[in-house]
Motif scaffolding. Structure first.
Motif, PDB file in Angstrom:
ATOM      1  N   GLY A 121      66.937  67.008  52.441  1.00  0.00           N
ATOM      2  CA  GLY A 121      67.793  66.525  53.519  1.00  0.00           C
ATOM      3  C   GLY A 121      67.954  65.021  53.484  1.00  0.00           C
ATOM      4  N   ARG A 122      67.149  64.354  52.646  1.00  0.00           N
ATOM      5  CA  ARG A 122      67.279  62.914  52.396  1.00  0.00           C
ATOM      6  C   ARG A 122      67.276  62.700  50.887  1.00  0.00           C
ATOM      7  NH1 ARG A 122      62.922  62.961  56.244  1.00  0.00           N
ATOM      8  NH2 ARG A 122      63.617  62.363  58.339  1.00  0.00           N
ATOM      9  N   PHE A 123      68.040  61.719  50.422  1.00  0.00           N
ATOM     10  CA  PHE A 123      68.150  61.504  48.989  1.00  0.00           C
ATOM     11  C   PHE A 123      68.705  60.120  48.729  1.00  0.00           C
ATOM     12  CE2 PHE A 123      71.341  64.284  50.877  1.00  0.00           C
ATOM     13  CZ  PHE A 123      72.506  63.538  50.751  1.00  0.00           C
ATOM     14  N   GLU A 124      68.620  59.672  47.504  1.00  0.00           N
ATOM     15  CA  GLU A 124      69.167  58.373  47.126  1.00  0.00           C
ATOM     16  C   GLU A 124      70.661  58.503  46.819  1.00  0.00           C
ATOM     17  OE1 GLU A 124      66.060  56.372  44.285  1.00  0.00           O
ATOM     18  OE2 GLU A 124      65.793  58.561  44.272  1.00  0.00           O
ATOM     19  N   PRO A 125      71.468  57.482  47.138  1.00  0.00           N
ATOM     20  CA  PRO A 125      72.902  57.570  46.847  1.00  0.00           C
ATOM     21  C   PRO A 125      73.205  57.873  45.387  1.00  0.00           C
ATOM     22  CG  PRO A 125      72.462  55.714  48.294  1.00  0.00           C
ATOM     23  CD  PRO A 125      71.126  56.246  47.884  1.00  0.00           C
ATOM     24  N   LYS A 126      72.487  57.235  44.471  1.00  0.00           N
ATOM     25  CA  LYS A 126      72.781  57.440  43.048  1.00  0.00           C
ATOM     26  C   LYS A 126      72.447  58.864  42.609  1.00  0.00           C
ATOM     27  CE  LYS A 126      68.379  55.649  41.201  1.00  0.00           C
ATOM     28  NZ  LYS A 126      67.772  54.629  40.297  1.00  0.00           N
ATOM     29  N   TYR A 235      78.124  49.707  57.905  1.00  0.00           N
ATOM     30  CA  TYR A 235      77.740  49.973  56.521  1.00  0.00           C
ATOM     31  C   TYR A 235      76.320  50.516  56.531  1.00  0.00           C
ATOM     32  CZ  TYR A 235      81.762  47.814  54.207  1.00  0.00           C
ATOM     33  OH  TYR A 235      83.033  47.526  53.739  1.00  0.00           O
ATOM     34  N   ARG A 236      76.127  51.677  55.900  1.00  0.00           N
ATOM     35  CA  ARG A 236      74.796  52.283  55.822  1.00  0.00           C
ATOM     36  C   ARG A 236      74.079  51.680  54.608  1.00  0.00           C
ATOM     37  NH1 ARG A 236      74.449  56.950  59.504  1.00  0.00           N
ATOM     38  NH2 ARG A 236      72.512  57.495  58.449  1.00  0.00           N
ATOM     39  N   MET A 237      73.407  50.586  54.844  1.00  0.00           N
ATOM     40  CA  MET A 237      72.794  49.824  53.756  1.00  0.00           C
ATOM     41  C   MET A 237      71.554  50.539  53.218  1.00  0.00           C
ATOM     42  SD  MET A 237      73.219  46.052  55.541  1.00  0.00           S
ATOM     43  CE  MET A 237      72.609  46.619  57.130  1.00  0.00           C
ATOM     44  N   THR A 238      71.458  50.636  51.902  1.00  0.00           N
ATOM     45  CA  THR A 238      70.275  51.210  51.258  1.00  0.00           C
ATOM     46  C   THR A 238      69.327  50.068  50.928  1.00  0.00           C
ATOM     47  OG1 THR A 238      71.634  52.962  50.303  1.00  0.00           O
ATOM     48  CG2 THR A 238      69.433  52.648  49.384  1.00  0.00           C
ATOM     49  N   THR A 239      68.170  50.050  51.582  1.00  0.00           N
ATOM     50  CA  THR A 239      67.260  48.907  51.494  1.00  0.00           C
ATOM     51  C   THR A 239      65.906  49.331  50.938  1.00  0.00           C
ATOM     52  OG1 THR A 239      66.553  49.265  53.784  1.00  0.00           O
ATOM     53  CG2 THR A 239      68.392  47.737  53.424  1.00  0.00           C
ATOM     54  N   ARG A 246      64.363  44.705  44.665  1.00  0.00           N
ATOM     55  CA  ARG A 246      64.912  44.186  45.923  1.00  0.00           C
ATOM     56  C   ARG A 246      65.858  43.024  45.659  1.00  0.00           C
ATOM     57  NH1 ARG A 246      60.354  42.427  48.769  1.00  0.00           N
ATOM     58  NH2 ARG A 246      60.682  40.335  47.939  1.00  0.00           N
ATOM     59  N   VAL A 247      67.025  43.087  46.298  1.00  0.00           N
ATOM     60  CA  VAL A 247      67.961  41.973  46.319  1.00  0.00           C
ATOM     61  C   VAL A 247      67.862  41.336  47.700  1.00  0.00           C
ATOM     62  CG1 VAL A 247      70.378  41.276  46.172  1.00  0.00           C
ATOM     63  CG2 VAL A 247      69.505  43.081  44.676  1.00  0.00           C
ATOM     64  N   PRO A 248      67.454  40.066  47.805  1.00  0.00           N
ATOM     65  CA  PRO A 248      67.256  39.447  49.121  1.00  0.00           C
ATOM     66  C   PRO A 248      68.542  39.402  49.945  1.00  0.00           C
ATOM     67  CG  PRO A 248      66.273  38.122  47.384  1.00  0.00           C
ATOM     68  CD  PRO A 248      67.107  39.155  46.700  1.00  0.00           C
ATOM     69  N   VAL A 249      68.370  39.438  51.254  1.00  0.00           N
ATOM     70  CA  VAL A 249      69.493  39.323  52.177  1.00  0.00           C
ATOM     71  C   VAL A 249      69.841  37.844  52.327  1.00  0.00           C
ATOM     72  CG1 VAL A 249      70.303  39.775  54.528  1.00  0.00           C
ATOM     73  CG2 VAL A 249      68.746  41.396  53.397  1.00  0.00           C
ATOM     74  N   ASP A 355      68.958  49.008  42.378  1.00  0.00           N
ATOM     75  CA  ASP A 355      69.482  50.078  41.531  1.00  0.00           C
ATOM     76  C   ASP A 355      70.526  50.949  42.227  1.00  0.00           C
ATOM     77  OD1 ASP A 355      67.667  51.174  43.285  1.00  0.00           O
ATOM     78  OD2 ASP A 355      66.780  52.548  41.820  1.00  0.00           O
ATOM     79  N   GLU A 356      70.986  50.533  43.395  1.00  0.00           N
ATOM     80  CA  GLU A 356      72.089  51.205  44.079  1.00  0.00           C
ATOM     81  C   GLU A 356      73.283  50.247  44.164  1.00  0.00           C
ATOM     82  OE1 GLU A 356      72.022  54.298  44.828  1.00  0.00           O
ATOM     83  OE2 GLU A 356      69.903  54.827  45.058  1.00  0.00           O
ATOM     84  N   PHE A 357      74.462  50.740  43.905  1.00  0.00           N
ATOM     85  CA  PHE A 357      75.710  49.968  43.991  1.00  0.00           C
ATOM     86  C   PHE A 357      75.636  48.654  43.204  1.00  0.00           C
ATOM     87  CE2 PHE A 357      74.578  51.749  48.263  1.00  0.00           C
ATOM     88  CZ  PHE A 357      75.284  52.927  48.149  1.00  0.00           C
ATOM     89  N   PRO A 358      75.189  48.672  41.945  1.00  0.00           N
ATOM     90  CA  PRO A 358      75.014  47.411  41.207  1.00  0.00           C
ATOM     91  C   PRO A 358      76.308  46.650  41.008  1.00  0.00           C
ATOM     92  CG  PRO A 358      74.838  49.298  39.730  1.00  0.00           C
ATOM     93  CD  PRO A 358      74.834  49.841  41.119  1.00  0.00           C
TER      94      PRO A 358
END
Length: 752
Positions: A121-126, A235-239, A246-249, A355-358
């Motif tokens: 019921g939960r998963f990674e976008p990729k 936007y449903r941000m994947t963090t 990690r890409v810093p905010v 590793d999501e939306f590179p």
């Protein structure tokens, strides 16, 4: 030949997904616009029926808001095992299999993917995107997806769509025509249906249009009136907090303005955080596999209203503003000195998953459009379809998510500034909420009016009001409606019929054969189940009721007028309804000793009825407000009537401090007979207090819970004129002795 973007090509090749191209102007049996979960399910179901399919999407990824936008804490409702089937269930099963095979059955990844007792019921976008690619690749008649194509016009002839014309976003000004036989609008904004001249509604209908108690503006002098507002987007941000991924905010543009206008206005909430009374009021995210989060924050009211009908430049500007707002809000919670230290610590170290939306700096590539245009089709799904008129003869799937509308607008003062409450918090309006039980979604809500278009199916922006949309707007439901649209496409082409004339019985049978769930479980208790024929009742015509799976020497008693007294007996009986209302029918199964073995009730839809009998149980998922200490008493081993699995009781304590309020979802005002149920055992009060909110104000009566003159355990409280909105019955234990019980309340419609 149409080429997909070079960046996407590189990503797909590196992922081993392939990157075929599409020869323009080839005709396909089914043209699907937008590669959302609803569109993907449509394509697969149509291909499974032997049709050629072309998916065209303005995006550069598959999977809509799930794989493109990060909505991966799946909104599946409280009953996924009873309501999710077919291709959508297969999607979840494939994701579950991926995590088990990749990380091990006992891995943390599998545990985090499991939601409740429902796998994946939960998963990674990729991972969602990968699974969608693999599912499509198994059907050769589904042509390679054409990416970066935005709809610009629709060609119609004799009430049918002949082709759609799209502009190539990689080559502005270059257009391509896509001819087909059946067209499917799987977009979140209803672009294709609007381009085809199909009727639609955008915004909130007035309360008077469909007699929906939750409709219209929710605050101020114009409560119940219509407007163009839709619920807020984000936007449903994947963090993640994993440093290596990690890409810093980074503080975005527009930050200072948003900080002053919106971010820093939750003064009272911050004070409570500083006082240690609570965590920050909106730390809403769900942990995903591989230490990621679906971070559901940053709703931005009002900017959503014009999105669906904006041109390309207008949409891109709204997306830019919303992106900066979402990023800035997260930065504010992490760094701003106005944010309490406890909240900064709470959000510290959170960044975007690398590793999501590179291709988009690890930020989601699709805005979460929670609500766009809504078609006005053959059947408009309304609030009552979710609460009382829940069964449909042409049902193609089941909805079960609770009513959930995010705020639509800020409440403003006369000078346009945000209105603050006494604690300094900005005031929002538009929230709609409420638990509901599962309901059936009819095929008629997927098709336009026949005189507007005969070869268009709409499995996402279906025919529904703003209120009904608050529940039906979920990706699992879109996917299941998409599967129905795909099968219906094949039936329409095979029979050379308009989509409106597809035989629903054949459609439902085909869906069931593929594992779809198209019917609610029959109302049942114990081993018995009740049903009736015909399912859609006509006033003045005979209806046959049956009970099956009875064993032993038992007695089946039927109550057709709602007073709890037996009107007929037997495993199969017939009656006639007058058509004034949708009646509540009750079945009581008793043993030879007189013990109640099963007690069930069901509202029966009568064609043309404008009112309904209503029953609300104390263990219902909606409409109940409790006060004071209450204990549950299970029905097992009891000889008396009990609705559901248990009843509540005060254990003879806290007299004057215990109550249960039953909010009645009436479909029409009028005169009603009000009953409360009882288990008439020893030790019940003879003076239980019942309060009723009537047209003339609150009334109260005392009833005797020690006895009931009917097998259904109903005690008559009186006849009352009840309003449609804010009708309620409250059972209280004031001034009572012994055990006061709280089980079910029913209101039986008597007339205007």
């Amino acid at each position: 030949m149409k080429q997909i973007s070079r960046l996407l090509l590189a990503c797909m090749v590196s992922a081993g997904l392939g990157a075929e191209v599409f020869a323009e102007n080839d005709s396909a049996d089914v043209i699907v616009y937008h590669a959302s979960p609803g569109g993907i399910s449509t394509a697969i179901a149509a291909a499974r029926e032997g049709l050629s399919v072309q998916i065209i999407t303005p995006n550069y990824r598959l999977g809509g808001i799930e794989a493109n936008g990060g909505l991966v804490n799946s909104d599946q409702g409280p009953h996924p095992k009873e309501t999710i089937g077919g291709l959508r269930l297969e999607f979840h099963q494939r994701i579950d299999r991926y995590y088990r095979e990749t990380y091990g059955a006992d891995s943390r990844q599998v545990m985090r993917a499991t939601k409740g007792d429902f796998p994946a019921g939960r998963f990674e976008p990729k991972v969602a995107e990968m699974v969608y690619h693999r599912m499509l690749a198994e059907y050769p008649s589904i042509r390679p997806v054409v990416y970066g194509q935005e709809l610009v016009s629709v060609e119609k002839k004799d009430g049918r769509i002949v082709s759609i014309v799209c502009e190539d976003l990689d080559h502005p000004g270059e257009t391509v025509s896509y001819p087909g036989r059946i067209f499917v609008d799987a977009s979140y904004t209803g672009d294709l249906l609007a381009g085809a001249g199909v009727s639609y509604y955008l915004g909130r209908e007035p309360r008077s249009m469909y007699d929906e108690s939750k409709a219209g503006i929710r605050s101020g002098a114009n409560v119940g009136a219509a407007d163009r507002a839709v619920q807020s987007y984000n936007y449903r941000m994947t963090t993640t907090r994993v440093a290596t991924n990690r890409v810093p905010v980074v503080k975005p543009a527009d930050y200072e303005k948003n900080r002053a206008d919106y971010y820093a206005t939750s003064k009272r909430n911050f004070e409570r955080v500083r006082a240690g009374e609570r965590k920050f009021w909106h730390p809403e995210w769900a942990e995903l596999p591989n230490l990621k989060f679906d971070t559901n924050i940053g709703d931005m009211m009002e900017f959503a209203h014009g999105y669906s009908e904006a041109d390309r430049a207008g949409r891109r500007e709204i997306e830019r503003v919303q992106r900066n707002y979402s990023i800035g809000y997260l930065w504010f919670l992490q760094h701003d000195p106005l944010t309490p230290e406890a909240t900064r610590e709470q959000f510290a170290g959170l960044g975007f998953a690398k590793d999501e939306f590179p291709e988009n700096d690890s930020f989601p590539v699709e805005l979460y459009v929670r609500e766009g245009r809504r078609m006005i089709g053959e059947h408009v799904l309304v609030q009552q379809d979710l609460t009382t008129n829940i069964r449909k003869p042409d049902s193609i799937c089941i909805g079960s998510y609770f009513m959930d509308c995010h705020a639509c607008a800020w409440i403003r003062t006369e000078d346009g500034s945000l209105a603050l409450d006494e604690d300094g918090n900005p005031q929002r309006e538009g929230y709609v909420g409420g638990d509901i039980d599962p309901y059936e979604i009819p095929y008629r809500s997927l098709v336009p009016k026949k005189n507007e278009c005969t070869n268009l199916l709409v499995p996402v922006c279906i025919s529904a009001t703003h209120v009904a949309w608050t529940s039906v707007r979920m990706e699992p439901i879109f996917a299941m409606m998409g599967e129905a649209a795909g099968v219906a496409s094949a039936l329409a082409l095979e029979s050379r019929l308009p989509v409106q004339d597809v035989n629903p019985a054949v459609l439902r049978k085909k869906l069931e054969a593929c594992g779809a769930i198209v019917d609610l479980p029959e109302a049942s208790a114990g081993s018995a189940a009740m049903s009736w024929s015909p399912q859609t009742v006509t006033a003045g015509s005979a209806v046959t009721f049956s009970v099956k799976d009875l064993t032993g020497q038992v007695e089946a008693l039927w109550d057709f007028d709602g007073d709890g007294k037996a009107d007929a007996s037997g495993s199969q009986v017939s009656t006639v309804f007058d058509g004034a209302k949708n009646p509540l029918v009750t079945l009581c199964v008793r043993s030879p000793a007189g013990d109640v073995l099963a007690l069930m009730e069901q509202m029966v839809p009568v064609k043309g009825a404008v009112a309904s009998d209503v029953s609300v149980d104390s263990e219902s998922s909606s409409g109940i407000e409790t006060r004071g200490g209450l204990a549950q008493t299970a029905k097992e081993g009891r000889g008396g009537p009990v609705y559901g699995e248990n009843f509540l009781n005060d254990m003879g304590k806290n007299k004057g401090g215990v109550s249960v309020r039953y909010n009645l979802p009436l479909s029409a005002p009028g005169r009603y007979a009000v009953y409360i149920s009882t288990d008439p055992a020893k030790g019940r009060p003879d003076n239980t207090l019942v309060r009723i909110n009537t047209v003339g104000g609150e009334s109260e009566v005392r009833v005797d819970q020690r006895t009931a003159d009917n097998p259904c355990g109903l005690v008559f409280a009186g006849e009352f004129a009840l309003p449609q909105a804010d009708a309620w019955v409250e059972i209280r234990n004031d001034g009572t002795e012994r055990y006061c019980i709280f089980d079910a309340v029913r209101a039986i419609y008597l007339g205007e």
